[in-house]
Design a protein around this motif. Structure first.
Motif, PDB file in Angstrom:
ATOM      1  N   MET A 139       0.837  -1.201   0.000  1.00  0.00           N
ATOM      2  CA  MET A 139       0.000   0.000   0.000  1.00  0.00           C
ATOM      3  C   MET A 139       0.871   1.250   0.000  1.00  0.00           C
ATOM      4  O   MET A 139       0.553   2.243  -0.675  1.00  0.00           O
ATOM      5  CB  MET A 139      -0.913  -0.020   1.232  1.00  0.00           C
ATOM      6  N   LEU A 140       1.966   1.232   0.727  1.00  0.00           N
ATOM      7  CA  LEU A 140       2.873   2.378   0.740  1.00  0.00           C
ATOM      8  C   LEU A 140       3.479   2.618  -0.640  1.00  0.00           C
ATOM      9  O   LEU A 140       3.670   3.765  -1.060  1.00  0.00           O
ATOM     10  CB  LEU A 140       3.980   2.163   1.775  1.00  0.00           C
ATOM     11  N   ASP A 141       3.785   1.531  -1.354  1.00  0.00           N
ATOM     12  CA  ASP A 141       4.297   1.681  -2.724  1.00  0.00           C
ATOM     13  C   ASP A 141       3.253   2.348  -3.608  1.00  0.00           C
ATOM     14  O   ASP A 141       3.584   3.207  -4.442  1.00  0.00           O
ATOM     15  CB  ASP A 141       4.670   0.312  -3.295  1.00  0.00           C
ATOM     16  N   TYR A 142       1.999   1.959  -3.438  1.00  0.00           N
ATOM     17  CA  TYR A 142       0.914   2.573  -4.214  1.00  0.00           C
ATOM     18  C   TYR A 142       0.794   4.058  -3.886  1.00  0.00           C
ATOM     19  O   TYR A 142       0.665   4.897  -4.785  1.00  0.00           O
ATOM     20  CB  TYR A 142      -0.399   1.854  -3.915  1.00  0.00           C
ATOM     21  N   ILE A 143       0.867   4.390  -2.596  1.00  0.00           N
ATOM     22  CA  ILE A 143       0.777   5.789  -2.171  1.00  0.00           C
ATOM     23  C   ILE A 143       1.911   6.609  -2.775  1.00  0.00           C
ATOM     24  O   ILE A 143       1.700   7.700  -3.318  1.00  0.00           O
ATOM     25  CB  ILE A 143       0.796   5.880  -0.638  1.00  0.00           C
ATOM     26  N   LYS A 144       3.119   6.074  -2.692  1.00  0.00           N
ATOM     27  CA  LYS A 144       4.286   6.807  -3.199  1.00  0.00           C
ATOM     28  C   LYS A 144       4.191   7.015  -4.706  1.00  0.00           C
ATOM     29  O   LYS A 144       4.588   8.062  -5.235  1.00  0.00           O
ATOM     30  CB  LYS A 144       5.574   6.065  -2.845  1.00  0.00           C
ATOM     31  N   SER A 145       3.618   6.038  -5.413  1.00  0.00           N
ATOM     32  CA  SER A 145       3.484   6.176  -6.872  1.00  0.00           C
ATOM     33  C   SER A 145       2.483   7.267  -7.241  1.00  0.00           C
ATOM     34  O   SER A 145       2.549   7.826  -8.334  1.00  0.00           O
ATOM     35  CB  SER A 145       3.049   4.838  -7.484  1.00  0.00           C
ATOM     36  N   ARG A 146       1.561   7.568  -6.333  1.00  0.00           N
ATOM     37  CA  ARG A 146       0.544   8.597  -6.591  1.00  0.00           C
ATOM     38  C   ARG A 146       1.008  10.002  -6.236  1.00  0.00           C
ATOM     39  O   ARG A 146       0.749  10.955  -6.955  1.00  0.00           O
ATOM     40  CB  ARG A 146      -0.727   8.317  -5.779  1.00  0.00           C
ATOM     41  N   ARG A 147       1.652  10.132  -5.057  1.00  0.00           N
ATOM     42  CA  ARG A 147       1.894  11.481  -4.544  1.00  0.00           C
ATOM     43  C   ARG A 147       3.259  11.657  -3.893  1.00  0.00           C
ATOM     44  O   ARG A 147       3.497  12.611  -3.157  1.00  0.00           O
ATOM     45  CB  ARG A 147       0.793  11.879  -3.561  1.00  0.00           C
ATOM     46  N   GLY A 148       4.168  10.723  -4.162  1.00  0.00           N
ATOM     47  CA  GLY A 148       5.533  10.906  -3.673  1.00  0.00           C
ATOM     48  C   GLY A 148       5.579  11.058  -2.169  1.00  0.00           C
ATOM     49  O   GLY A 148       5.067  10.219  -1.431  1.00  0.00           O
ATOM     50  N   ASP A 149       6.188  12.153  -1.704  1.00  0.00           N
ATOM     51  CA  ASP A 149       6.360  12.388  -0.270  1.00  0.00           C
ATOM     52  C   ASP A 149       5.395  13.437   0.277  1.00  0.00           C
ATOM     53  O   ASP A 149       5.660  14.059   1.307  1.00  0.00           O
ATOM     54  CB  ASP A 149       7.804  12.808   0.023  1.00  0.00           C
ATOM     55  N   GLN A 150       4.285  13.651  -0.402  1.00  0.00           N
ATOM     56  CA  GLN A 150       3.293  14.584   0.126  1.00  0.00           C
ATOM     57  C   GLN A 150       2.644  14.012   1.383  1.00  0.00           C
ATOM     58  O   GLN A 150       2.449  12.805   1.505  1.00  0.00           O
ATOM     59  CB  GLN A 150       2.202  14.850  -0.918  1.00  0.00           C
ATOM     60  N   GLU A 151       2.305  14.882   2.311  1.00  0.00           N
ATOM     61  CA  GLU A 151       1.661  14.433   3.547  1.00  0.00           C
ATOM     62  C   GLU A 151       0.218  13.996   3.277  1.00  0.00           C
ATOM     63  O   GLU A 151      -0.418  14.514   2.351  1.00  0.00           O
ATOM     64  CB  GLU A 151       1.677  15.567   4.578  1.00  0.00           C
ATOM     65  N   PRO A 152      -0.278  13.048   4.073  1.00  0.00           N
ATOM     66  CA  PRO A 152       0.383  12.397   5.194  1.00  0.00           C
ATOM     67  C   PRO A 152       1.314  11.274   4.722  1.00  0.00           C
ATOM     68  O   PRO A 152       0.877  10.370   3.988  1.00  0.00           O
ATOM     69  CB  PRO A 152      -0.767  11.819   6.000  1.00  0.00           C
ATOM     70  N   ILE A 153       2.553  11.345   5.122  1.00  0.00           N
ATOM     71  CA  ILE A 153       3.530  10.336   4.725  1.00  0.00           C
ATOM     72  C   ILE A 153       3.242   9.038   5.480  1.00  0.00           C
ATOM     73  O   ILE A 153       3.100   9.024   6.695  1.00  0.00           O
ATOM     74  CB  ILE A 153       4.954  10.826   5.024  1.00  0.00           C
ATOM     75  N   GLY A 154       3.134   7.946   4.757  1.00  0.00           N
ATOM     76  CA  GLY A 154       2.913   6.656   5.394  1.00  0.00           C
ATOM     77  C   GLY A 154       1.503   6.427   5.888  1.00  0.00           C
ATOM     78  O   GLY A 154       1.260   5.519   6.681  1.00  0.00           O
ATOM     79  N   GLU A 155       0.543   7.230   5.420  1.00  0.00           N
ATOM     80  CA  GLU A 155      -0.848   7.037   5.804  1.00  0.00           C
ATOM     81  C   GLU A 155      -1.752   7.312   4.608  1.00  0.00           C
ATOM     82  O   GLU A 155      -1.345   7.920   3.624  1.00  0.00           O
ATOM     83  CB  GLU A 155      -1.238   7.963   6.965  1.00  0.00           C
ATOM     84  N   ILE A 156      -3.016   6.858   4.753  1.00  0.00           N
ATOM     85  CA  ILE A 156      -3.997   7.081   3.700  1.00  0.00           C
ATOM     86  C   ILE A 156      -4.379   8.557   3.667  1.00  0.00           C
ATOM     87  O   ILE A 156      -4.542   9.193   4.715  1.00  0.00           O
ATOM     88  CB  ILE A 156      -5.245   6.213   3.956  1.00  0.00           C
ATOM     89  N   ALA A 157      -4.563   9.096   2.457  1.00  0.00           N
ATOM     90  CA  ALA A 157      -4.846  10.528   2.326  1.00  0.00           C
ATOM     91  C   ALA A 157      -6.261  10.813   1.848  1.00  0.00           C
ATOM     92  O   ALA A 157      -6.866  11.795   2.276  1.00  0.00           O
ATOM     93  CB  ALA A 157      -3.852  11.178   1.365  1.00  0.00           C
TER      94      ALA A 157
END
Length: 522
Positions: free
Chosen positions: A150-168
Motif C-alpha cells: 500500500m505504501l508503494d501505491y501511495i508513493k506512486s501517486r503522490r511521492g512524499d506529500q503528507e500524510p507520509i505513510g498514511e492514507i490521504a
C-alpha cells in the motif's frame, strides 16, 4: 467490458432476502441469479469508482451467479460456487477484529502471524456447517499503518506529500479495501458467509475521538479534514451500506441520491461524511437486527461519542434514545457488538475511570492536563473511561431481563468476563492478524491481571468514584494468538471457541485455543 474489482460480498441476509455488494471497473448493470430468482441493479459512482448492492429473494440454500452486463463474472472457475442461505436464526456466529492486510509470505508470518481470516476461508467449504453470520468488530483496514504494498501505491501517486505513510483520500481508501479483501480465500469466504461490520479507530486513525483535546489537535493538522471525510465516506460505501436491510437502505437519503444521480456522487457522499464528523447526531452508524430469538445490536463506540469534559459519553443523546428503544422488550438473547470492550479486567476499568475523573479536573487543572496526555498516550478510552456511559449501559442491560453477550475486539488479546448473578458475558476476540509482541503480552498480563487488579480499586477511591452497578471478573483467558471466535448454541448451552491458524502447515489449518461454556456466576 466491466469487471469485478472487489466482491461479491454477501452482506445483509435474512429469512427471505440476501444483499450482494460489488465494486466494478466501469458503470454497468449488475445481475444476480440465485436459482429461479434474478435481480438487477445499476451501479452508482463515487470518486470515479462504481458500486452496486443487489437484493435477491431467497427461500432455500442456493448457489448464485453474477453478470456484469451480459458477461458472466462469478463464480470464478478456480473457486467453489458461492452459496446464499436464508438466515432466520443465529445458531453459529463467528467474530473477531483487528486485521492487518499484509502478504502471506514467511517474512510477514514472522512479524504478523498467520492470517486467521485467510486460514478460515481456506478451510471452509460449502459442504461444512457454514456460519450464519461473520461479525467484523473493527479495524477491518489500517489507514494509519498501511502495508509495504500500500505504501508503494501511495508513493506512486503522490511521492512524499503528507500524510507520509498514511492514507490521504478516497482513492487510497479504495485501494486499501481492495488489498484487504481480494485474496482468493477471503474473497470466497466473504461471498458465501453473510457479514456485518462496525468501525474502530484504525479504520480512520489510531485514537480516533479519544477526547475533545484529540479532536482539537487533529483539526490543526492540514491533511486531516480530507482524511476524515474520505475515511467516513469510504466506510459508508464499503462497510456500512451492506449493514442495512433493503428497507433501511431505501430510506437512506445518501443512497437514494447516489442511485438517482447521473454523474459522480462524490459531492453528495463527502458532504454527508463531513457533517457526520462535525455533528454525529445527524447520522447513525449503529444498527439492530432480529434473528428469531436473537437481537443483534451493533454500537458505534467511536463516531457517536460526546467528548465535552465532565459530560463525556460514549454515545450522544440521540444514540442513547435509539438504544433504549431497541433494548425495550428484548427477545431471549441479545448480542451487543462494541468494537471496544465494555467489561475490562477490573483493575484496568478502575484506572481508566480514575483517569477520566482527574482529566475532568478532580485534582485541579495541572493534573487534568497530565491526565489528558496519559489518556491519549496509553489508550485509556474504553467504556470505563466514559464511566457514566458504562454505568448507564450496564443498568440497561441488567434491567433487560435477557441473556446478553457483549462481543468486542480492539485490545489484541481474547478473554471471557462474566457478571456476577446475571446472564451477561463479555466475549473478546482480537486480533485476527496483528499480534502483540512477547514483551507487551507479558506487560498486559502483569498490569491488567496482577498489579492493576490490586491497585485499581484503591486509586479509584482517591477520586471518590462510585462503585460500578455490577460486579464481574475475567474467568477465562487472556489468550494472545491471532484468532477468530465462534459462538454456538449446543443443547441449550452457549459455547464459544477460539481458533488460531497453525504456523508450520501450508496451507494453514485451524486449531482450538480455548472452548468455554457460558454459565453465569452466582
Amino acid at each position: 467490458m466491466a469487471q469485478l474489482v472487489i466482491g461479491p460480498l454477501l452482506r445483509h441476509v435474512d429469512a427471505s432476502t440476501a444483499s450482494i455488494w460489488v465494486e466494478t471497473s466501469d458503470p454497468c448493470t449488475v445481475t444476480v441469479t440465485a436459482g429461479a430468482e434474478q435481480s438487477t441493479e445499476r451501479t452508482f459512482t463515487v470518486h470515479g469508482h462504481h458500486y452496486a448492492i443487489v437484493d435477491v429473494p431467497v427461500s432455500e440454500p442456493v448457489p448464485y451467479q453474477i453478470h456484469l452486463g451480459d458477461e458472466a463474472v462469478w463464480p470464478l472457475e478456480t473457486m467453489d460456487p458461492s452459496v446464499i442461505r436464508p438466515v432466520d436464526r443465529l445458531n453459529k456466529v463467528v467474530f473477531g477484529s483487528c486485521r492487518t492486510s499484509v502478504p502471506h509470505d514467511t517474512a510477514h508470518t514472522i512479524t504478523h502471524g498467520v492470517d486467521t481470516l485467510f486460514a478460515f476461508g481456506h478451510a471452509l467449504t460449502v459442504h461444512d456447517e457454514l456460519p450464519d453470520l461473520l461479525i467484523m468488530l473493527g479495524d477491518q483496514v489500517y489507514a494509519d499503518e498501511p502495508s509495504k504494498e500500500m505504501l508503494d501505491y501511495i508513493k506512486s501517486r503522490r511521492g512524499d506529500q503528507e500524510p507520509i505513510g498514511e492514507i490521504a483520500d478516497f482513492e487510497e481508501y479504495a485501494e486499501l479495501y481492495r488489498q484487504a479483501w481480494n485474496d482468493p480465500e477471503i474473497r470466497w469466504l466473504l461471498s458465501t458467509v453473510p457479514t456485518t461490520m462496525i468501525f474502530d479507530d484504525h479504520d480512520l486513525r489510531d485514537d480516533w475521538n479519544t477526547s475533545k483535546d484529540w479532536r482539537a489537535q487533529m483539526a490543526r493538522v492540514p491533511w486531516w479534514p480530507r482524511r476524515v471525510v474520505a475515511g467516513l465516506g469510504a466506510y459508508w460505501v464499503y462497510q456500512h451500506l451492506g449493514n442495512l436491510s433493503p428497507a433501511e437502505r431505501a430510506a437512506d437519503e445518501v443512497y437514494t441520491k447516489l442511485r438517482a444521480g447521473e454523474g459522480d456522487g462524490a459531492a453528495v457522499l463527502d458532504a454527508f461524511a463531513q457533517q457526520a464528523d462535525a455533528d454525529p447526531s445527524t447520522s447513525r452508524w449503529s444498527y439492530a437486527r432480529d434473528f428469531g430469538d436473537t437481537r443483534l445490536i451493533m454500537l458505534d463506540s467511536r463516531c457517536a461519542r460526546h467528548l465535552e469534559p465532565r459530560e463525556r459519553s460514549m454515545l450522544d443523546a440521540t444514540e442513547w434514545a435509539w438504544l433504549e428503544e431497541v433494548l425495550a422488550d428484548p427477545p431471549a438473547r441479545v448480542l451487543v457488538g462494541s468494537s471496544v470492550p465494555i467489561l475490562l479486567p477490573a483493575g484496568i476499568h478502575y484506572i481508566e475511570a480514575w483517569n477520566e475523573a482527574l482529566a475532568d479536573g478532580a485534582w485541579g487543572k495541572t493534573v487534568a492536563r497530565w491526565m489528558e496526555k496519559a489518556r491519549q498516550a496509553v489508550d485509556l478510552e474504553h467504556w470505563a473511561a466514559f464511566r457514566r456511559s458504562f454505568d448507564r449501559l450496564l443498568k440497561m442491560l441488567a434491567a433487560s431481563g435477557t441473556t446478553v453477550m457483549l462481543l468486542s475486539g480492539d485490545v489484541h488479546y481474547s478473554y471471557v468476563a462474566r457478571v456476577k448473578g446475571l446472564p451477561i458475558y463479555q466475549l473478546v476476540c482480537s486480533p485476527i492478524r496483528n499480534p502483540l509482541s512477547r514483551t507487551l503480552r507479558l506487560a498486559n498480563v502483569i498490569a491488567q491481571f496482577g498489579v492493576a487488579t490490586l491497585l485499581g480499586g484503591l486509586i479509584a477511591r482517591t477520586a471518590k468514584l462510585p462503585k460500578p452497578p455490577v460486579r464481574w471478573r475475567i474467568t477465562d483467558g487472556p489468550w494472545f494468538p491471532n484468532a477468530l471466535a465462534t459462538l454456538t448454541q449446543e443443547d441449550g448451552t452457549h459455547v464459544v471457541r477460539w481458533e488460531t491458524p497453525t504456523v508450520l502447515d501450508d496451507p494453514p489449518k485451524l486449531k482450538e485455543v480455548a472452548r468455554v461454556e457460558l454459565t453465569p456466576i452466582r
